[in-house]
Scaffold this motif. Structure first.
Motif, PDB file in Angstrom:
ATOM      1  N   VAL A 189      -6.087   9.144  -1.270  1.00 29.87           N
ATOM      2  CA  VAL A 189      -7.517   9.025  -1.558  1.00 29.87           C
ATOM      3  C   VAL A 189      -7.760   8.013  -2.686  1.00 29.87           C
ATOM      4  O   VAL A 189      -8.701   7.223  -2.630  1.00 29.87           O
ATOM      5  N   ILE A 190      -6.908   8.019  -3.679  1.00 32.12           N
ATOM      6  CA  ILE A 190      -7.044   7.078  -4.797  1.00 32.12           C
ATOM      7  C   ILE A 190      -6.626   5.668  -4.375  1.00 32.12           C
ATOM      8  O   ILE A 190      -7.243   4.673  -4.781  1.00 32.12           O
TER       9      ILE A 190
ATOM     10  N   ARG B  41       0.828  -1.205   0.000  1.00 28.84           N
ATOM     11  CA  ARG B  41       0.000   0.000   0.000  1.00 28.84           C
ATOM     12  C   ARG B  41       0.865   1.258   0.000  1.00 28.84           C
ATOM     13  O   ARG B  41       0.547   2.230  -0.685  1.00 28.84           O
ATOM     14  N   LEU B  42       1.959   1.253   0.764  1.00 27.89           N
ATOM     15  CA  LEU B  42       2.850   2.417   0.762  1.00 27.89           C
ATOM     16  C   LEU B  42       3.501   2.624  -0.602  1.00 27.89           C
ATOM     17  O   LEU B  42       3.617   3.761  -1.085  1.00 27.89           O
ATOM     18  N   LEU B  43       3.922   1.518  -1.229  1.00 24.00           N
ATOM     19  CA  LEU B  43       4.501   1.621  -2.572  1.00 24.00           C
ATOM     20  C   LEU B  43       3.477   2.143  -3.577  1.00 24.00           C
ATOM     21  O   LEU B  43       3.813   2.915  -4.478  1.00 24.00           O
ATOM     22  N   MET B  44       2.218   1.729  -3.406  1.00 22.69           N
ATOM     23  CA  MET B  44       1.166   2.212  -4.294  1.00 22.69           C
ATOM     24  C   MET B  44       0.979   3.722  -4.123  1.00 22.69           C
ATOM     25  O   MET B  44       0.839   4.447  -5.114  1.00 22.69           O
TER      26      MET B  44
ATOM     27  N   MET C  60      -8.306  -1.891  -2.165  1.00 24.06           N
ATOM     28  CA  MET C  60      -9.400  -2.806  -1.826  1.00 24.06           C
ATOM     29  C   MET C  60      -9.686  -3.754  -2.994  1.00 24.06           C
ATOM     30  O   MET C  60     -10.006  -4.912  -2.782  1.00 24.06           O
ATOM     31  N   VAL C  61      -9.542  -3.248  -4.203  1.00 27.28           N
ATOM     32  CA  VAL C  61      -9.805  -4.062  -5.394  1.00 27.28           C
ATOM     33  C   VAL C  61      -8.582  -4.914  -5.753  1.00 27.28           C
ATOM     34  O   VAL C  61      -8.702  -6.116  -6.007  1.00 27.28           O
TER      35      VAL C  61
ATOM     36  N   LEU D 259      -5.031 -10.934  -0.776  1.00 28.30           N
ATOM     37  CA  LEU D 259      -4.163 -10.751   0.381  1.00 28.30           C
ATOM     38  C   LEU D 259      -4.980 -10.358   1.611  1.00 28.30           C
ATOM     39  O   LEU D 259      -4.726 -10.840   2.712  1.00 28.30           O
ATOM     40  N   ARG D 260      -5.972  -9.493   1.427  1.00 27.58           N
ATOM     41  CA  ARG D 260      -6.835  -9.129   2.547  1.00 27.58           C
ATOM     42  C   ARG D 260      -7.620 -10.334   3.055  1.00 27.58           C
ATOM     43  O   ARG D 260      -7.823 -10.492   4.264  1.00 27.58           O
ATOM     44  N   ALA D 261      -8.048 -11.220   2.144  1.00 27.30           N
ATOM     45  CA  ALA D 261      -8.758 -12.431   2.561  1.00 27.30           C
ATOM     46  C   ALA D 261      -7.840 -13.343   3.374  1.00 27.30           C
ATOM     47  O   ALA D 261      -8.268 -13.944   4.371  1.00 27.30           O
ATOM     48  N   GLU D 262      -6.574 -13.444   2.967  1.00 31.14           N
ATOM     49  CA  GLU D 262      -5.606 -14.238   3.726  1.00 31.14           C
ATOM     50  C   GLU D 262      -5.390 -13.645   5.121  1.00 31.14           C
ATOM     51  O   GLU D 262      -5.309 -14.379   6.105  1.00 31.14           O
ATOM     52  N   ILE D 263      -5.313 -12.328   5.201  1.00 35.09           N
ATOM     53  CA  ILE D 263      -5.137 -11.662   6.496  1.00 35.09           C
ATOM     54  C   ILE D 263      -6.341 -11.940   7.382  1.00 35.09           C
ATOM     55  O   ILE D 263      -6.195 -12.239   8.564  1.00 35.09           O
ATOM     56  N   ASN D 264      -7.536 -11.858   6.806  1.00 35.92           N
ATOM     57  CA  ASN D 264      -8.744 -12.134   7.587  1.00 35.92           C
ATOM     58  C   ASN D 264      -8.761 -13.570   8.101  1.00 35.92           C
ATOM     59  O   ASN D 264      -9.141 -13.822   9.254  1.00 35.92           O
ATOM     60  N   SER D 265      -8.340 -14.525   7.279  1.00 34.32           N
ATOM     61  CA  SER D 265      -8.318 -15.917   7.743  1.00 34.32           C
ATOM     62  C   SER D 265      -7.234 -16.120   8.806  1.00 34.32           C
ATOM     63  O   SER D 265      -7.426 -16.892   9.748  1.00 34.32           O
TER      64      SER D 265
END
Length: 109
Positions: free
Chosen positions: A67-68, A34-37, A74-75, A80-86
């Motif tokens: 903001v962007i 996210r920081l690189l993005m 999220m998209v 990766l977010r699903a892996e973090i949630n699991s």
């Protein structure tokens, strides 16, 4: 640990890493991505500004990039977010088992 105590602990991940270690690794990776993005988007906003003949301040470009980057990450990083949630669920389940085991042993004393 006795056999009885070991049976209460959930099985380890197949990769041999604990859910907590996986969670830490995935969170670090997600944060760096996210920081690189944000950095890449900041450079893109500054570049587009220069092409348009406008000098965009770095702070303004960074705010626009944050903001962007939020909906974009999220998209793009859904898996990766699903892996973090699991991983979070596995850590919570492990804590719940340990807490229940502690309560059970305290009740026996």
């Amino acid at each position: 640990m006795s056999e009885r105590d070991e049976s209460a602990i959930p099985a380890q991940a197949p990769a041999g890493t604990s859910p907590g270690a996986r969670l830490a690794r995935n969170m670090m990776f997600y944060t760096v991505l996210r920081l690189l993005m944000v950095v890449a988007l900041t450079l893109i906003v500054i570049g587009i500004g220069r092409l348009a003949g406008v000098d965009v301040p770095v702070l303004v470009a960074a705010i626009i990039s944050v903001v962007i980057a939020l909906p974009l990450s999220m998209v793009l990083f859904t898996r990766l977010r699903a892996e973090i949630n699991s991983d979070i669920s596995a850590v919570d389940a492990n804590r719940r088992v340990k807490r229940d085991d502690l309560h059970r042993r305290m009740g026996e004393a």
